[in-house]
Motif scaffolding. Structure first.
Motif, PDB file in Angstrom:
ATOM      1  N   HIS A 115       3.183   4.733   3.814  1.00 30.54           N
ATOM      2  CA  HIS A 115       2.084   3.774   3.697  1.00 30.54           C
ATOM      3  C   HIS A 115       1.308   4.001   2.407  1.00 30.54           C
ATOM      4  O   HIS A 115       0.885   3.037   1.744  1.00 30.54           O
ATOM      5  N   GLN A 116       1.126   5.254   2.024  1.00 28.52           N
ATOM      6  CA  GLN A 116       0.399   5.557   0.784  1.00 28.52           C
ATOM      7  C   GLN A 116       1.132   5.024  -0.447  1.00 28.52           C
ATOM      8  O   GLN A 116       0.500   4.541  -1.395  1.00 28.52           O
ATOM      9  N   LEU A 117       2.460   5.091  -0.424  1.00 29.41           N
ATOM     10  CA  LEU A 117       3.230   4.549  -1.547  1.00 29.41           C
ATOM     11  C   LEU A 117       3.064   3.038  -1.649  1.00 29.41           C
ATOM     12  O   LEU A 117       2.925   2.486  -2.748  1.00 29.41           O
ATOM     13  N   ARG A 118       3.062   2.358  -0.495  1.00 31.30           N
ATOM     14  CA  ARG A 118       2.941   0.902  -0.507  1.00 31.30           C
ATOM     15  C   ARG A 118       1.560   0.451  -0.965  1.00 31.30           C
ATOM     16  O   ARG A 118       1.413  -0.650  -1.507  1.00 31.30           O
ATOM     17  N   THR A 119       0.545   1.259  -0.691  1.00 32.23           N
ATOM     18  CA  THR A 119      -0.831   0.838  -0.971  1.00 32.23           C
ATOM     19  C   THR A 119      -1.434   1.549  -2.187  1.00 32.23           C
ATOM     20  O   THR A 119      -2.645   1.496  -2.402  1.00 32.23           O
ATOM     21  N   ALA A 120      -0.604   2.189  -2.992  1.00 30.83           N
ATOM     22  CA  ALA A 120      -1.109   2.970  -4.125  1.00 30.83           C
ATOM     23  C   ALA A 120      -1.871   2.124  -5.136  1.00 30.83           C
ATOM     24  O   ALA A 120      -2.759   2.620  -5.839  1.00 30.83           O
ATOM     25  N   ALA A 121      -1.544   0.819  -5.220  1.00 27.51           N
ATOM     26  CA  ALA A 121      -2.208  -0.049  -6.200  1.00 27.51           C
ATOM     27  C   ALA A 121      -3.708  -0.136  -5.956  1.00 27.51           C
ATOM     28  O   ALA A 121      -4.484  -0.397  -6.888  1.00 27.51           O
ATOM     29  N   GLU A 122      -4.134   0.096  -4.728  1.00 28.07           N
ATOM     30  CA  GLU A 122      -5.556   0.073  -4.416  1.00 28.07           C
ATOM     31  C   GLU A 122      -6.314   1.184  -5.150  1.00 28.07           C
ATOM     32  O   GLU A 122      -7.537   1.133  -5.269  1.00 28.07           O
ATOM     33  N   TYR A 123      -5.575   2.174  -5.636  1.00 27.46           N
ATOM     34  CA  TYR A 123      -6.181   3.320  -6.322  1.00 27.46           C
ATOM     35  C   TYR A 123      -5.821   3.329  -7.817  1.00 27.46           C
ATOM     36  O   TYR A 123      -6.011   4.333  -8.495  1.00 27.46           O
TER      37      TYR A 123
END
Length: 466
Positions: free
Chosen positions: A61-69
């Motif tokens: 999940h962190q890989l998929r949502t990394a763009a948020e950071y």
């Protein structure tokens, strides 16, 4: 002739193992009988393996949502077999640790692998590998045989290759579409896990809400979290039948308020509760009593109706958590070894649902306070108001805390990142009988999740109507 021991323990779960070592260290001659793997449900198909898989799902999940950071997101290249292999390695190390503890580090313990059946109140016959039988006699016997998945009375289930949580843990390929029957904490943890691995997930629950023990606002918060992950929730649905066609597609038919639903998937997980492993123990030869569901009846000291025979852990019913089983061990150890008696009926019940964010719960819910006629005030705080939440981007959820007329904590529901750890802080305050102003005025390091203890009580509502 039967072999005599001071103590016989049937089952090597989270109560049986430490009790074996404690009584052996106290000079008792102990035999422990285990039919399956050493370590019980927690190590083999409960806490340890599921939390290992949840950790892998969180990384995906962190890989998929990394763009948020500000980091480029990528779709994880999931090697599901490797994920399972990591889980298996953790289990193996745990099993080896249990075996070493029982057989090498604590002399005085004999471990037998086989099925135990009572032939009398204090006599047990053990079926050993190779067909051999051994009879054992002991004045103190502890039953710690746990539970197994309960199967619903569902038309067609016997003809469909359904999964329980045990079987699901050993899959080598990721399900394309996982149907989950049951919206309790087990179903929710597995649902979010497999959704984050990349499966489509549909959870079918007969109740109007998920997590039947929780207040409506907590259930609604959990529902929003799961639906945001893309999980389909079908609530108020009574499953009627299940079938599988020639292509392997499983169809679950359920009656809902809007009519009949036909839900199709590639795999079916049955997560509708547990049933006790008491039916093959030969309890009818002992005088040990069970309730209508098969759970062994015990008093506040965990003693059965037969003198010298105890039931520990999930087998005696009530909340089925590892930490409760471990406390059963402490209750019995203190009574037998130290001569200190404590009731197993009067103790706190903390628990955590390991979704992301977690739900940590301790003490009374708002519904329970109303039912018991206890006047209370309630404080609710969105997680997004905590500095640590904003900085880490983990802003989903809320804290909910109940206080009594004396300003002491009655209970808390923490739907938040690290919710289980935060809930434990409230548990410590409850055990220390601290008042909420003491928490509100405590100097807490910044910026931590714990700072929420300073702020959550800012908007206490008036006492709820009893």
């Amino acid at each position: 002739m039967p072999t005599s021991y001071d103590v016989l323990i049937i089952g090597s779960g989270q109560a049986g193992n430490p009790l074996a070592t404690a009584l052996a260290d106290a000079g008792r001659k102990v035999v422990l009988v285990e039919e399956n793997h050493l370590g019980g449900s927690c190590i083999n198909y409960g806490c340890s393996p599921t939390k290992a898989l949840l950790a892998a799902a969180e990384r995906a999940h962190q890989l998929r949502t990394a763009a948020e950071y500000g980091i480029k997101s990528v779709e994880p290249d999931l090697d599901f077999a490797a994920v399972i292999a990591r889980k298996d390695a953790i289990i193996k190390r745990s099993r080896e640790g249990v075996r070493r503890n029982l057989q090498q580090e604590h002399p005085g313990i004999t471990v037998l692998h086989g099925h135990a059946t009572f032939t009398g109140p204090h006599t047990v016959q053990v079926g050993l590998p190779g067909g051999k039988m051994q009879e054992i006699k002991a004045p103190l016997i502890f039953i710690n045989t746990g539970t197994r998945a309960a199967l619903p009375d569902l038309e067609g289930l016997a003809e469909v290759p359904y999964l329980t949580t045990t079987g699901l843990l050993d899959l080598q390929e990721l399900p394309e579409h996982l149907l989950i029957l049951g919206g309790g904490y087990i179903g929710l943890e597995f649902g979010q896990m497999f959704r984050r691995f990349g499966s489509r997930v549909t959870i079918v629950e007969s109740g109007a809400n998920l997590l039947e023990r929780e207040d409506d606002d907590v259930c609604a918060g959990m529902r929003e979290i799961l639906e945001a992950d893309g999980i389909e929730l079908v609530l108020g649905a009574e499953a009627r039948r299940v079938s599988q066609n020639e292509e392997g597609v499983i169809t679950l038919s359920a009656h809902t308020r809007t009519g009949e639903r036909r839900l199709r998937g590639t795999h079916l997980l049955v997560a509708t509760g547990r049933t006790p492993n008491s039916d093959t123990l030969g309890l009818e030869t002992t005088g040990v009593k069970t309730d209508e569901k098969g759970y062994i009846q015990v008093n506040s000291s965990l003693q059965t109706a037969v003198r010298g025979v105890y039931a520990l852990g999930d087998i005696h019913g009530g909340p089925q958590f590892t930490h409760i089983s471990y406390d059963d061990y402490r209750v019995v150890r203190d009574a037998i070894v130290h001569g200190k008696r404590r009731s197993a009926k009067q103790r706190p019940l903390p628990y955590t649902v390991f979704t992301e964010p977690q739900l940590g719960r301790i003490g009374l819910s708002e519904d329970q306070a109303r039912e018991q006629g206890i006047a209370y005030r309630v404080a609710t705080m969105p997680v997004r108001t905590i500095g640590r939440a904003r900085e880490t981007g983990r802003t989903t959820g809320f804290w909910k805390v109940l206080v009594d007329k004396q300003d002491r904590i009655l209970g808390a529901a923490i739907l938040c990142a690290e919710g289980g750890e935060i809930m434990t802080m409230f548990q410590l305050a409850m055990m220390g009988r601290l008042t909420y102003p003491q928490l509100q005025n405590m100097v807490i390091a910044h910026p931590t999740w714990a700072e929420g203890l300073n702020n959550v009580f800012a908007k206490l509502e008036k006492p709820g109507a009893a």
